[in-house]
Write a protein that holds these residues in place. Structure first.
Motif, PDB file in Angstrom:
ATOM      1  N   ALA A  13       0.816  -1.215   0.000  1.00  0.00           N
ATOM      2  CA  ALA A  13       0.000   0.000   0.000  1.00  0.00           C
ATOM      3  C   ALA A  13       0.852   1.269   0.000  1.00  0.00           C
ATOM      4  N   HIS A  14       1.995   1.247   0.675  1.00  0.00           N
ATOM      5  CA  HIS A  14       2.861   2.431   0.803  1.00  0.00           C
ATOM      6  C   HIS A  14       4.321   1.989   0.795  1.00  0.00           C
ATOM      7  N   ALA A  15       5.013   2.250  -0.291  1.00  0.00           N
ATOM      8  CA  ALA A  15       6.392   1.780  -0.438  1.00  0.00           C
ATOM      9  C   ALA A  15       7.328   2.395   0.600  1.00  0.00           C
ATOM     10  N   ARG A  16       7.132   3.649   0.932  1.00  0.00           N
ATOM     11  CA  ARG A  16       8.008   4.329   1.905  1.00  0.00           C
ATOM     12  C   ARG A  16       7.331   4.273   3.278  1.00  0.00           C
ATOM     13  N   SER A  17       7.530   3.154   3.954  1.00  0.00           N
ATOM     14  CA  SER A  17       6.847   2.908   5.222  1.00  0.00           C
ATOM     15  C   SER A  17       7.838   2.504   6.296  1.00  0.00           C
ATOM     16  N   LEU A  18       7.415   2.703   7.539  1.00  0.00           N
ATOM     17  CA  LEU A  18       8.154   2.170   8.670  1.00  0.00           C
ATOM     18  C   LEU A  18       7.162   1.685   9.700  1.00  0.00           C
ATOM     19  N   ILE A  19       7.591   0.741  10.499  1.00  0.00           N
ATOM     20  CA  ILE A  19       6.765   0.185  11.572  1.00  0.00           C
ATOM     21  C   ILE A  19       7.348   0.659  12.888  1.00  0.00           C
ATOM     22  N   LEU A  54      15.484   4.080   4.811  1.00  0.00           N
ATOM     23  CA  LEU A  54      15.011   5.048   5.812  1.00  0.00           C
ATOM     24  C   LEU A  54      16.161   5.500   6.695  1.00  0.00           C
ATOM     25  N   PHE A  55      16.925   4.561   7.219  1.00  0.00           N
ATOM     26  CA  PHE A  55      17.981   4.880   8.168  1.00  0.00           C
ATOM     27  C   PHE A  55      19.162   5.585   7.518  1.00  0.00           C
ATOM     28  N   LYS A  56      19.339   5.397   6.207  1.00  0.00           N
ATOM     29  CA  LYS A  56      20.371   6.151   5.479  1.00  0.00           C
ATOM     30  C   LYS A  56      19.899   7.577   5.208  1.00  0.00           C
ATOM     31  N   GLU A  57      18.625   7.723   4.890  1.00  0.00           N
ATOM     32  CA  GLU A  57      18.066   9.031   4.552  1.00  0.00           C
ATOM     33  C   GLU A  57      17.734   9.872   5.780  1.00  0.00           C
ATOM     34  N   VAL A  58      17.257   9.237   6.837  1.00  0.00           N
ATOM     35  CA  VAL A  58      16.860   9.943   8.053  1.00  0.00           C
ATOM     36  C   VAL A  58      17.721   9.399   9.197  1.00  0.00           C
ATOM     37  N   MET A  59      18.913   9.934   9.311  1.00  0.00           N
ATOM     38  CA  MET A  59      19.834   9.513  10.364  1.00  0.00           C
ATOM     39  C   MET A  59      19.424  10.162  11.687  1.00  0.00           C
ATOM     40  N   ALA A 117      11.304  14.312  16.953  1.00  0.00           N
ATOM     41  CA  ALA A 117      12.055  14.856  15.814  1.00  0.00           C
ATOM     42  C   ALA A 117      12.225  13.811  14.713  1.00  0.00           C
ATOM     43  N   TYR A 118      12.498  12.562  15.091  1.00  0.00           N
ATOM     44  CA  TYR A 118      12.687  11.515  14.087  1.00  0.00           C
ATOM     45  C   TYR A 118      11.406  11.276  13.301  1.00  0.00           C
ATOM     46  N   CYS A 174       8.386  11.688   8.292  1.00  0.00           N
ATOM     47  CA  CYS A 174       7.135  12.051   7.603  1.00  0.00           C
ATOM     48  C   CYS A 174       7.353  13.115   6.541  1.00  0.00           C
ATOM     49  N   THR A 175       8.204  14.098   6.819  1.00  0.00           N
ATOM     50  CA  THR A 175       8.434  15.159   5.826  1.00  0.00           C
ATOM     51  C   THR A 175       9.257  14.672   4.646  1.00  0.00           C
ATOM     52  N   ARG A 176       9.814  13.481   4.739  1.00  0.00           N
ATOM     53  CA  ARG A 176      10.521  12.869   3.615  1.00  0.00           C
ATOM     54  C   ARG A 176       9.664  11.817   2.924  1.00  0.00           C
ATOM     55  N   GLY A 177       8.378  11.791   3.261  1.00  0.00           N
ATOM     56  CA  GLY A 177       7.447  10.925   2.549  1.00  0.00           C
ATOM     57  C   GLY A 177       7.219   9.556   3.153  1.00  0.00           C
ATOM     58  N   TYR A 178       7.768   9.288   4.339  1.00  0.00           N
ATOM     59  CA  TYR A 178       7.534   7.998   4.984  1.00  0.00           C
ATOM     60  C   TYR A 178       6.220   8.023   5.757  1.00  0.00           C
TER      61      TYR A 178
END
Length: 166
Positions: free
Chosen positions: A43-49, A116-121, A134-135, A140-144
């Motif tokens: 449903a959402h490629a840029r996701s995190l749990i 995710l972890f490379k893009e949002v350190m 903050a994380y 979220c502002t990067r589309g996750y």
């Protein structure tokens, strides 16, 4: 700095897992977690749990495990002087009947593609006191999109400070 340093040690694995050191896992947690991620990614490629983990504590005869409300999303507790992050039933419809979108992360449990972890350190200037807020905002502002899962697959040392009700 510990989380940032640990994330720099990757060897281009497909996924990354952000947890606290005092964590234990359910049997077959990895297979279950990968299944959850694959379902969400349809449903959402840029996701995190991210969920509030279940709790455990040491007692005289070993480990005692406690359940928590892991399928709930994470929210900032209104009126809390420290803006505590607590589980709360999300509004809206879940994805695939059980995965709810929410807007916070629990520092004790984040799972996603390594991208995710490379893009949002983790920000080395924020240790505790705002790190999770903050994380989540930066992801979220990067589309996750952040999702809860029905079972957290893990236990975090300590007792829950809140009593959760439906």
């Amino acid at each position: 700095m510990g989380r940032l340093t640990a994330l720099l040690l990757h060897e281009n694995q497909d996924f990354g897992l952000w947890i606290d050191a005092h964590t234990i896992f359910d049997k077959d947690w990895d297979e279950s977690l990968l299944h959850d991620m694959m379902t969400i990614e349809r449903a959402h490629a840029r996701s995190l749990i991210s969920v509030m983990p279940k709790w455990y504590e040491w007692v005289d005869k070993g480990i005692v495990k406690y359940e928590s409300i892991s399928e709930f999303g994470l929210w900032i507790e209104e009126g809390s002087p420290h803006h505590a992050i607590v589980p709360k039933r999300p509004e809206g419809e879940p994805i695939a009947e059980k995965y709810y979108e929410h807007y916070m992360v629990a520092g004790a449990f984040i799972f996603s593609r390594l991208a995710l972890f490379k893009e949002v350190m983790p920000d080395p200037l924020i240790a505790f006191g705002g790190e999770e807020h903050a994380y989540a905002l930066r992801a979220c502002t990067r589309g996750y999109k952040i999702f809860s899962i029905p079972h957290s697959h893990m236990y975090h040392l300590g007792k829950a400070r809140h009593t959760f009700e439906d």
